[in-house]
Scaffold this motif. Structure first.
Motif, PDB file in Angstrom:
ATOM      1  N   LEU A  96      39.319  37.701  42.078  1.00 28.11           N
ATOM      2  CA  LEU A  96      38.341  38.355  41.233  1.00 28.11           C
ATOM      3  C   LEU A  96      37.554  37.170  40.167  1.00 28.11           C
ATOM      4  O   LEU A  96      38.080  36.339  39.746  1.00 28.11           O
ATOM      5  N   GLN A 104      35.317  40.431  36.206  1.00 31.48           N
ATOM      6  CA  GLN A 104      36.041  41.564  36.859  1.00 31.48           C
ATOM      7  C   GLN A 104      37.511  41.199  36.533  1.00 31.48           C
ATOM      8  O   GLN A 104      38.312  42.401  36.362  1.00 31.48           O
ATOM      9  N   GLU A 124      38.035  42.732  32.880  1.00 27.98           N
ATOM     10  CA  GLU A 124      37.961  44.451  33.108  1.00 27.98           C
ATOM     11  C   GLU A 124      39.330  44.791  33.645  1.00 27.98           C
ATOM     12  O   GLU A 124      39.936  45.656  33.109  1.00 27.98           O
TER      13      GLU A 124
END
Ligand code: SAH
Ligand code: SF4
Length: 382
Positions: free
Chosen positions: A17, A21, A24
């Motif tokens: 990632l 991301q 998140e």
């Protein structure tokens, strides 16, 4: 916080990632606001510095936090469907993602460097007439995670986490696909590869190769800042229209304008023009002279790529003699013109041979003969 343990299949992998991301993803955990950045940096280091294979290894995180992480995530990599090593040391992996689609990633070791050739798409929507990838039907963009995971798998297989010395020194986005048709994911992928606290491969050692998606070249300069390679392959629009059909949309003049405006070009940051040597098609001496005129004023080098045949291809590679003549003219014109010796051709890992198709065939006998002839001519000349 009460969390239900999920089965492995449902778990999302954190590996690959990009930073936003990952941040998140970590948001679903019970981390106090003021610790979030620190935790993000810790996980980042475990992923991209250490190449952790299990969350359990992340010992700078509390046991509770690791448990919570494990309930939601894992660090799984794409499946390695094939792992082939060529006679010359080139190594090619066929990687399979969760949806079953496959791409190829190639590692090319050399004396002073090791280059990893990374794919940006499954297949390619463009259809340059000399390229095997362009014949592949199934096409989709890779996610940023899938792009980064190719580097992670290569590092796993080469055993180079915390490397001494580092084997992967350079990255080229020259695998399957047109990177500028998958701009955001390629951008996030390259930024992650270059991150100092992680994979730490300098942007000056990352090259994005494009067939010439002119409007995106400007965005690449502004938002990515890697080195740029242009698949030029012809000096006149009528020939380029035929062999690199995207030229009909973005002709040579517009392409070169975009190159001239690429940020911070200098003698130490040059554009690479790639030129595939197709016998009797684009390899005349007058085309070599045209090439020098065409790129005049642009800090550049020309990579001459002997055409790599694939089953069913209709071109032949230029004679070695002709490639050298062509190179000499470009060289006298003031541009370095290295000839890219085909690598890994016995495992179909050379430029333009990549195709993730179950019907993959071995290099044809014709090709082996051609290669042997080229090599012996070259050795004879040394
Ligand atoms: N789509 C991008 C990047 C992938 S192709 C691009 O076109 O630039 C990487 C390089 O391999 C390109 O320069 C491409 O033109 C070249 N190439 C494709 N097929 C080839 C072949 N059969 N022999 C030699 N080079 C090839
Ligand atoms: Fe696509 Fe590049 Fe192959 Fe052209 S050379 S078909 S742009 S991968």
């Amino acid at each position: 916080m009460e969390t239900k343990t999920q089965s492995t299949e449902d778990k999302r992998s954190l590996m690959g990632l990009p930073r936003d991301q990952l941040s998140e993803a970590l948001n679903i955990l019970d981390i106090p606001e003021k610790q979030k950045n620190m935790r993000l940096n810790q996980v980042w280091g475990w992923l991209y510095n250490k190449g952790s294979e299990s969350i359990d290894e992340m010992t700078t995180l509390s046991l509770d936090l690791r448990k919570e992480l494990e309930n939601h995530f894992d660090l799984s990599r794409p499946l390695i469907s094939e792992d082939q090593i060529s006679e010359d040391g080139t190594r090619k992996w066929l990687l399979k993602f969760k949806d079953g689609s496959e791409v190829e990633t190639v590692f090319i070791p050399d004396n002073d460097r090791g280059t990893l050739c990374v794919s940006s798409q499954v297949g390619c929507t463009l259809n340059c007439t000399f390229c095997h990838t362009g014949t592949q039907k199934l096409v989709r963009n890779l996610t940023a995670q899938e792009i980064i995971a190719q580097v992670v798998v290569a590092k796993d297989c080469l055993n180079e986490w915390n490397p001494e010395p580092r084997q992967i020194t350079n990255i080229v986005m020259m695998g399957m696909g047109e990177p500028l048709y998958n701009f955001e994911n390629v951008r996030d992928g390259i930024i992650t590869m270059a991150d100092d606290a992680g994979l730490s491969i300098s942007k000056r050692r990352i090259t994005l190769s494009t067939s010439g998606i002119v409007p995106m070249i400007k965005s690449a300069g502004e938002e990515i800042g890697s080195m740029l390679a242009i698949s030029l392959h012809a000096t006149q629009n009528d020939l380029r229209d035929e062999i690199v059909p995207i030229n009909k949309k973005y002709p040579i003049e517009e392409l070169l304008d975009a190159c001239k405006n690429y940020p911070s070009l200098s003698n130490s940051k040059r554009i690479t023009f790639e030129y595939v040597m197709l016998k009797g098609v684009n390899d005349s001496e007058s085309e070599a002279r045209d090439l020098v005129k065409l790129i005049s004023g642009i800090p550049a080098k020309i990579n001459l790529i002997p055409f790599n045949p694939w089953p069913g291809s209709s071109y032949e590679c230029s004679d070695w003699d002709q490639i050298e003549k062509f190179g000499d003219i470009v060289n006298r014109g003031g541009y370095a013109s290295p000839i890219r010796i085909p690598r890994g051709s016995d495992i179909s890992a050379a430029c333009g041979q990549l195709k993730s198709d179950s019907k993959k065939e071995k290099a044809s006998d014709r090709y082996k003969k051609e290669l042997a002839k080229m090599e012996s001519e070259r050795i004879g000349r040394l």
